[in-house]
Write an enzyme that holds these catalytic residues in place. Sequence first.
Site, mmCIF file in Angstrom:
data_model
loop_
_atom_site.group_PDB
_atom_site.id
_atom_site.type_symbol
_atom_site.label_atom_id
_atom_site.label_comp_id
_atom_site.label_asym_id
_atom_site.label_seq_id
_atom_site.Cartn_x
_atom_site.Cartn_y
_atom_site.Cartn_z
ATOM 1 N N ARG A 174 45.520 36.999 29.617
ATOM 2 C CA ARG A 174 45.644 36.687 31.040
ATOM 3 C C ARG A 174 45.988 35.218 31.263
ATOM 4 N NH1 ARG A 174 40.228 38.330 32.865
ATOM 5 N NH2 ARG A 174 40.838 38.009 35.009
ATOM 6 N N ARG A 203 33.611 43.002 33.384
ATOM 7 C CA ARG A 203 34.935 43.608 33.541
ATOM 8 C C ARG A 203 35.602 43.789 32.182
ATOM 9 N NH1 ARG A 203 37.822 40.059 38.243
ATOM 10 N NH2 ARG A 203 39.585 40.464 36.844
ATOM 11 N N LYS A 239 38.376 31.779 42.654
ATOM 12 C CA LYS A 239 39.063 32.164 43.902
ATOM 13 C C LYS A 239 38.251 33.194 44.689
ATOM 14 C CE LYS A 239 42.756 33.597 41.716
ATOM 15 N NZ LYS A 239 42.298 33.358 40.315
ATOM 16 N N ARG A 287 51.610 36.544 42.323
ATOM 17 C CA ARG A 287 51.369 36.104 40.951
ATOM 18 C C ARG A 287 52.684 35.916 40.203
ATOM 19 N NH1 ARG A 287 45.850 38.370 40.344
ATOM 20 N NH2 ARG A 287 44.979 37.757 38.355
ATOM 21 N N ARG A 337 31.319 35.820 33.377
ATOM 22 C CA ARG A 337 31.406 36.523 34.675
ATOM 23 C C ARG A 337 30.801 37.930 34.592
ATOM 24 N NH1 ARG A 337 36.897 36.671 37.941
ATOM 25 N NH2 ARG A 337 37.747 37.582 36.037
HETATM 26 P P1 ADP Z 1 38.663 34.259 40.141
HETATM 27 O O1 ADP Z 1 38.511 35.087 41.388
HETATM 28 O O2 ADP Z 1 39.464 33.010 40.350
HETATM 29 O O3 ADP Z 1 39.130 35.042 38.950
HETATM 30 P P2 ADP Z 1 35.754 34.211 40.239
HETATM 31 O O4 ADP Z 1 35.506 33.823 41.661
HETATM 32 O O5 ADP Z 1 35.561 35.642 39.861
HETATM 33 O O6 ADP Z 1 37.212 33.716 39.764
HETATM 34 O O7 ADP Z 1 34.820 33.279 39.346
HETATM 35 C C1 ADP Z 1 34.781 33.428 37.924
HETATM 36 C C2 ADP Z 1 33.339 33.239 37.427
HETATM 37 O O8 ADP Z 1 32.936 31.891 37.632
HETATM 38 C C3 ADP Z 1 32.300 34.104 38.152
HETATM 39 O O9 ADP Z 1 31.346 34.506 37.192
HETATM 40 C C4 ADP Z 1 31.686 33.159 39.184
HETATM 41 O O10 ADP Z 1 30.317 33.499 39.444
HETATM 42 C C5 ADP Z 1 31.790 31.808 38.484
HETATM 43 N N1 ADP Z 1 32.070 30.705 39.398
HETATM 44 C C6 ADP Z 1 32.938 30.695 40.440
HETATM 45 N N2 ADP Z 1 32.968 29.491 41.027
HETATM 46 C C7 ADP Z 1 32.105 28.700 40.323
HETATM 47 C C8 ADP Z 1 31.680 27.322 40.420
HETATM 48 N N3 ADP Z 1 32.184 26.529 41.366
HETATM 49 N N4 ADP Z 1 30.773 26.866 39.516
HETATM 50 C C9 ADP Z 1 30.290 27.676 38.551
HETATM 51 N N5 ADP Z 1 30.626 28.973 38.407
HETATM 52 C C10 ADP Z 1 31.529 29.477 39.280
HETATM 53 P P1 AMP Z 2 42.103 39.587 39.430
HETATM 54 O O1 AMP Z 2 40.941 40.359 40.000
HETATM 55 O O2 AMP Z 2 42.847 38.793 40.468
HETATM 56 O O3 AMP Z 2 41.690 38.757 38.226
HETATM 57 O O4 AMP Z 2 43.146 40.671 38.911
HETATM 58 C C1 AMP Z 2 42.816 41.569 37.881
HETATM 59 C C2 AMP Z 2 44.072 42.216 37.330
HETATM 60 O O5 AMP Z 2 44.711 43.009 38.356
HETATM 61 C C3 AMP Z 2 45.167 41.285 36.834
HETATM 62 O O6 AMP Z 2 44.941 40.794 35.522
HETATM 63 C C4 AMP Z 2 46.401 42.203 36.909
HETATM 64 O O7 AMP Z 2 46.422 43.143 35.857
HETATM 65 C C5 AMP Z 2 46.130 42.975 38.214
HETATM 66 N N1 AMP Z 2 46.694 42.232 39.359
HETATM 67 C C6 AMP Z 2 45.986 41.644 40.373
HETATM 68 N N2 AMP Z 2 46.808 41.041 41.235
HETATM 69 C C7 AMP Z 2 48.076 41.250 40.764
HETATM 70 C C8 AMP Z 2 49.372 40.852 41.197
HETATM 71 N N3 AMP Z 2 49.552 40.106 42.297
HETATM 72 N N4 AMP Z 2 50.440 41.250 40.451
HETATM 73 C C9 AMP Z 2 50.285 41.991 39.358
HETATM 74 N N5 AMP Z 2 49.087 42.374 38.871
HETATM 75 C C10 AMP Z 2 47.992 42.015 39.570
#
Ligand code: ADP
Ligand code: AMP
Length: 209
Positions: free
Chosen positions: A166, A155, A13, A88, A122
Site C-alpha cells: 500500500r 484489517r 485521515k 487516489r 491499528r
Molecule cells: P488513515 O485513515 O489515514 O488510514 P487512521 O485514521 O485509520 O489512518 O489512523 C491509523 C492508525 O493510527 C489508527 O490506529 C489510529 O488510531 C492511529 N492514529 C491516528 N491519528 C493518530 C495520532 N495523531 N496519533 C497517534 N495515533 C493516531
Molecule cells: P482505506 O480505508 O482508505 O485505507 O482504503 C482501503 C482500501 O480500499 C485501499 O487499499 C484500496 O484497495 C481500496 N480503496 C479505497 N479508496 C480507493 C480509491 N479511491 N481508489 C481505489 N481503491 C480504493
Amino acid sequence: MNLIFLGPPGAGKGTLAAKAVDILKLPHISTGAIFRAAMAEGTPLGLKAKAIMEAGQLVDDETTIGLVKDRLAQDDVGGGYILDGFPRTIPQAEALAAFSKVQKVVNFDIPDETVLERLGGRRVCRKCGHNFHVIFDKPKTEGVCDHCGGEVYTRDDDKAEAIQKRLEVYRAQTAPLIDFYRAQGIMVDVDARPPVDQVVENFKKALGV
Ligand code: ADP
Ligand code: AMP
C-alpha cells in the site's frame, strides 16, 4: 465546504475525519469504508474489492469513480463533504473535477516511520468502523468497541506485506496528487505527527475554523 483528505494510509485521515464531522457538520465519505461495508455484506462490489484490497492494490478507477459520483449525489452532501481516501489517482481527481468542485485539499504531512507505527497497531471496529490503536488509543476492554460494543479486529490489509504494497501504491499513484492540487492553489498542509488532539488544532488553524 467540499474537502479532500489526502495522505498515505495510516496518516490519521479517518481519525481526524471522525472529529471534523462534529466541527464542520459535514458527512465523512470514506471509499475504503464503503468497500469494507460492501465486503461485510457480500455484495457484488464487496466480492470484487476483497482480493484487491487484501493485496494492498487499488480498486479500478471506473468502479471507484462511479461509486463516489453516486454518493455525492445524495441529499446529505448539499452543504459539502469530507472525502477520505478519494481521489487516489490522477484519473480519479480529473473525474471528480468534472462532477464536483473541490474547495480545499488537506495534505497530511507525516514521515514513513510514523505511518508504519500507526498501521502496525491499528485496530478497527467491525460494526461502526471506529479506529483504535494498540498503543495510542486502546479500547477499554480488549477486542470490544467502546462506542458500540462491536468486535475490534485487525484489517487484512494492515498485515505486513499488504502495508508495504500500500505504501508503494501510495508513492506511485497517489502522491502525484500533491503537486496536482498544489498547482491549483487549494492545498493546505497539516502536521499529522502529534497526538490526535493536536492534529485537530493544526487542522482548525490550517482551515481557519
Ligand atoms: P488513515 O485513515 O489515514 O488510514 P487512521 O485514521 O485509520 O489512518 O489512523 C491509523 C492508525 O493510527 C489508527 O490506529 C489510529 O488510531 C492511529 N492514529 C491516528 N491519528 C493518530 C495520532 N495523531 N496519533 C497517534 N495515533 C493516531
Ligand atoms: P482505506 O480505508 O482508505 O485505507 O482504503 C482501503 C482500501 O480500499 C485501499 O487499499 C484500496 O484497495 C481500496 N480503496 C479505497 N479508496 C480507493 C480509491 N479511491 N481508489 C481505489 N481503491 C480504493
